[in-house]
Structures are given as structure tokens and as C-alpha cells.
Motif scaffolding. Structure first.
Motif: not given
Length: 184
Positions: A3-11, A13-20, A41-50
């Protein structure tokens, strides 16, 4: 599938999660509605709208995946579960707009006016959110997911009292900018 991490962890670590997330390859033949839900969910939390919009479109073309049949992920983290519960509402909003235009879920990406006229003459099967969505507990404190502000060149939270861009589908538990969910 881990499972992906909870939202606060994604937020945090946004930089480390975004590229993967951007480089992730999905085998659409072996894909599942639950896996797609977590990717959205992951794209939503890290603001990857496309990427979020692309996942919504990919879900649309899995015409056998009815929104109401998305299994309850029973998320162990209450904030993650709250986010996951809002995504089927977004899917219904996006899909029902297309369905209201006369497009069935099994329509090919390219079609003729005659095909569209034939589809418009048929009964339309609108999508519905699964029952588990309404059973997800309300969060004690709303989660705020910042969005990228191009003018300020930083991620900023929304003020739900003043901003009309707050997503109504999320508003009870999550303060987030209404994501781009419609596709051609």
C-alpha cells in the motif's frame, strides 16, 4: 501490492515520491480497480493532475470495471481511507458527464456521428459510488492537501471558506482543489 503511504507521509516526501510515480509502468492487462484507485490516490495527494486525469481515463476504458463494484480498500489510515472514498465520487462525476452526452463505457476512443446517434438512442447506465464510500468515518480534523500555485511557485493550502475551487466531493473530510477529471 504494498500500500502507498498515508497522505501526510506522501506530502512530507513529495519530492522523493513524485518521480517514481511519474515513471511507473502499469500492465493494463493485469490491472485491477483497487490498484487503479490507489494510483489515483497517490497522484491526487502529490498534485499530479495530468496523471490523475490519465488514470481516470484509463479506468473509463475498462468498461467492465463499474464504479459501484470497486472493492472497499478498508484503508488502515483514516486520512488515506477518506481520500480513497472520495475518488469513486470523482469517477462518477467524470463518467456520468460522458454518459449524459450519450457515450457508453465501451465506446471506442474514435467514433462516428452515426455511432454517437445510435448510442444516444439507447438507455444510459449511469455510474454510482460503491456503498462503502458513505460508510467511511468522518475525520476528526479535515485533511488539507496543498496545490501548486504557479504564481507563488510553491504549494499552498486552500481556504475552504473563501475558495470556490474546493472540491465538493472531498469537502467533508479533505480540503483539496477540485482536480481536473474530464477527458476527451
Amino acid at each position: 501490492m504494498p500500500l502507498p503511504p498515508p497522505p501526510r507521509e506522501l506530502l512530507a516526501g513529495r519530492v522523493q515520491y513524485e518521480v517514481p510515480l511519474l515513471n511507473r509502468k502499469v500492465d493494463r492487462e493485469k490491472d485491477t480497480p483497487t490498484a487503479a484507485l490507489y494510483r489515483m490516490y497517490e497522484h491526487l495527494v502529490v498534485d499530479q493532475h495530468i496523471e490523475l486525469r490519465n488514470e481516470i481515463e484509463a479506468f473509463w476504458y475498462h468498461s467492465s470495471w463499474l464504479v459501484r463494484d470497486i472493492p472497499d480498500p478498508k484503508g488502515p489510515d483514516p486520512e488515506q481511507y477518506a481520500c480513497l472514498a472520495c475518488i469513486p465520487k470523482l469517477l462518477c462525476l467524470a463518467f456520468n458527464k460522458r454518459i449524459d452526452l450519450g457515450l457508453p463505457r465501451d465506446a471506442p476512443p474514435i467514433f462516428t456521428q452515426d455511432m454517437l446517434a445510435e448510442w444516444r438512442a439507447q438507455d444510459r447506465a449511469r455510474e454510482q459510488a460503491p456503498g462503502w464510500v458513505d460508510a467511511v468515518p468522518k475525520l476528526e480534523h479535515q485533511l488539507s492537501i496543498p496545490h501548486w500555485d504557479n504564481d507563488r511557485r510553491e504549494f499552498v493550502p486552500l481556504d475552504p471558506a473563501e475558495d470556490s475551487k474546493v472540491s465538493r466531493e472531498f469537502a467533508e473530510n479533505v480540503i483539496i482543489w477540485q482536480p481536473h477529471i474530464h477527458f476527451a
